[in-house]
Every structure is written in structure tokens, then in C-alpha cells.
Design a protein around this motif. Structure first.
Motif, PDB file in Angstrom:
ATOM      1  N   ILE A  85      -6.987  -6.912  -1.305  1.00  0.00           N
ATOM      2  CA  ILE A  85      -6.479  -5.614  -1.320  1.00  0.00           C
ATOM      3  C   ILE A  85      -7.308  -4.523  -0.532  1.00  0.00           C
ATOM      4  O   ILE A  85      -6.649  -4.159   0.339  1.00  0.00           O
ATOM      5  N   ARG A  86      -8.392  -4.588  -0.467  1.00  0.00           N
ATOM      6  CA  ARG A  86      -9.262  -3.580   0.260  1.00  0.00           C
ATOM      7  C   ARG A  86      -9.184  -4.024   1.925  1.00  0.00           C
ATOM      8  O   ARG A  86      -9.024  -3.060   2.580  1.00  0.00           O
ATOM      9  N   LEU A 125       0.860  -1.183   0.054  1.00  0.00           N
ATOM     10  CA  LEU A 125      -0.094  -0.040  -0.212  1.00  0.00           C
ATOM     11  C   LEU A 125       0.782   1.212   0.015  1.00  0.00           C
ATOM     12  O   LEU A 125       1.741   1.470   0.903  1.00  0.00           O
ATOM     13  N   GLY A 138      -3.336   0.614  -3.606  1.00  0.00           N
ATOM     14  CA  GLY A 138      -2.832  -0.883  -3.142  1.00  0.00           C
ATOM     15  C   GLY A 138      -2.106  -1.587  -4.532  1.00  0.00           C
ATOM     16  O   GLY A 138      -2.705  -1.220  -5.527  1.00  0.00           O
ATOM     17  N   LEU A 198      -6.168  -2.538   3.414  1.00  0.00           N
ATOM     18  CA  LEU A 198      -6.102  -1.008   3.792  1.00  0.00           C
ATOM     19  C   LEU A 198      -6.281  -0.773   5.287  1.00  0.00           C
ATOM     20  O   LEU A 198      -7.046  -1.263   5.959  1.00  0.00           O
ATOM     21  N   LYS A 252      -3.108   5.080   0.391  1.00  0.00           N
ATOM     22  CA  LYS A 252      -4.202   4.169   0.073  1.00  0.00           C
ATOM     23  C   LYS A 252      -4.107   3.538  -1.351  1.00  0.00           C
ATOM     24  O   LYS A 252      -5.480   2.867  -1.675  1.00  0.00           O
TER      25      LYS A 252
END
Length: 264
Positions: free
Chosen positions: A117-118, A82, A87, A121, A85
Motif C-alpha cells: 500500500i505504501r 488510493l 490507501g 502512494l 493519501k
């Protein structure tokens, strides 16, 4: 090795020997125009097939597999990176160079990749506001330990910090903080706690080392200004001072009349 940006912030990049710069500057090989990205946000060094990520400025947020990068860290295929924000995923480069891009994986696999990926975060970050941590940010993911020992997830120098000082756990609306028997105490908003919930915008203090809990959107969320107090309309006609003067004159006239009546 290859960097893939699943959300489309940049086209896939095959890393070559040497240094690959990532940032907003035009001279960077990977230009990411996104909030939180510095001019030269990070560098990927590739030598003899071995890659590592380097962060030129500790204020630049770079997270590798859920942990913030604070020193040169090796990369391997399958890693999740990351940059602020944005990715990306590290993949092994194909053995044979092909003119056409590799076919996309099946829809379910592609969706799974995006979900991973999310999830990587960071929901909350600790920003140092004192001492050696001033200006540094530490991404919080899952359950992490803070202390002086190198095996802590967030390692802080300083004799005032215990070897294993505190444990933090990310919650849906904040961070659970638990003191691990430290000598000098753990504080939330200057109140010493054994355990407590730290909310975005509140302060965490480990002895004299202070942090502010940040969350995405805090910089953009501004409090609504209070409306100005309503103006008091001016009354027409004579003011209070005039009426007082008139009353004094009337009383004096009445007293004079009473005395005059007594004489006759």
C-alpha cells in the motif's frame, strides 16, 4: 466485494448493490477525514457483482494500481486504491456471511500488504495550470508516457501534443523528463530540453500545455520569511546640515579676516 483500509482510516466495508459514496460529507457511507479528501471524493458502483470506481470531480485524486483514475474504471479483487493519501485494498466478499470478522493473515503477510500500500502512494504529481488540463492532477509512478494517443499513460487532447510527446521517470528527488521526438518541443522552466530533471515546484511545458510538479508536503512547507532590515539608529546631536552650515560660516569668517589683514 469488500474494501479494507490497512492503516485504520476506516473499518472494513462490504459493498452492496448500488452506489457507495466516499468522502468527508456526513451522508457518505465511507467517511474519510483526511487531508485532500473532498466532500464527495469518489463513488463505487456495484451492479450484478461488477464494480467500478467513478470520480465526480477530476480534481479529486484517485489512483488505481498506480494510475490515476480519469474515467469510470472497473474494480477487481486484489486492486489497490488510493483516495488522496488514504490507501485501501479491494477483496472478494466471502461466500457466506459470518458474524465474526475473518481472521487476520499471518504477521509477515500483513506487513507485506501494508508495504504494498505504501509503495503505491504517488511521490510526485503533475498539476495542470493551463488549457484543458487546468486544475487536473496526474499521479506519477515509475516510468510513464505523455501524449495524444490513448495508449499513453497520461493522454492529453490537442493537436499541439504529439502522439507520444514525452516520457517521465520518477527519481528519488525529482522526475526525469525525456522528449520523444515531439514536433513542438518539451520545456522545463521555459527551456527546451531533450532530457532533464524536473524538481518539485518547477514547470513542465509541452508546447502550450503547462504543468507544475507537486510533491507531498509542498502545501505545508512554507519558506521562512526574511528578517526585516535592522533599523538604523538615529544619531544624537546636530545633523549633517547643521555641521555644513557651521563650516560655511567659519570659512567665510576666515576669508573676511584675511581681507582685513591685507588692508592694514
Amino acid at each position: 466485494m469488500k474494501l479494507i483500509f490497512p492503516n485504520g482510516e476506516h473499518e472494513p466495508v462490504t459493498l452492496s448493490e448500488g452506489i457507495t459514496a466516499i468522502g468527508t460529507a456526513a451522508e457518505c457511507l465511507i467517511v474519510l477525514a483526511a487531508p485532500g479528501i473532498a466532500l464527495r471524493h469518489a463513488e463505487v458502483h456495484l451492479r450484478n457483482g461488477q464494480a467500478l470506481v467513478r470520480v465526480p470531480d477530476p480534481r479529486n485524486v484517485v489512483v488505481l494500481n498506480g494510475r490515476q483514475v480519469t474515467s469510470d474504471t472497473a474494480l477487481k479483487p486484489g486492486d489497490l486504491l488510493l483516495f488522496a493519501k488514504v490507501g485501501c485494498q479491494v477483496l472478494a466478499a466471502p461466500e457466506k456471511a459470518a458474524p465474526a470478522p475473518a481472521p487476520k493473515p499471518a504477521g509477515n503477510d500483513d506487513n507485506d500488504g501494508r508495504t504494498r500500500i505504501r509503495q503505491a502512494l504517488p511521490k510526485f504529481m503533475l498539476r495542470g495550470v493551463s488549457g484543458s488540463t487546468f486544475g487536473k492532477t496526474y499521479a506519477l509512478v515509475g516510468t510513464m508516457t505523455i501524449g495524444r494517443q490513448q495508449d499513453c499513460d497520461i493522454s492529453l487532447p490537442g493537436d499541439e501534443i504529439s502522439r507520444h510527446h514525452a516520457r517521465v521517470q520518477v527519481l528519488p528527488d525529482g522526475v526525469m523528463v525525456e522528449d520523444m521526438g515531439s514536433a513542438n518541443g518539451t520545456f522545463i522552466n521555459d527551456k527546451r530540453v531533450h532530457s532533464g530533471v524536473l524538481k518539485p515546484g518547477e514547470e513542465l511545458r509541452l508546447d502550450t500545455v503547462r504543468f507544475l510538479l507537486m510533491s507531498p508536503g509542498m502545501d505545508t512547507a512554507k519558506p521562512t520569511p526574511a528578517p526585516p532590515p535592522a533599523a538604523v539608529p538615529e544619531k544624537s546631536g546636530p545633523g549633517a546640515g547643521v555641521w555644513i552650515a557651521i563650516a560655511v560660516v567659519v570659512i567665510a569668517a576666515a576669508v573676511g579676516a584675511a581681507k582685513f589683514a591685507g588692508l592694514f
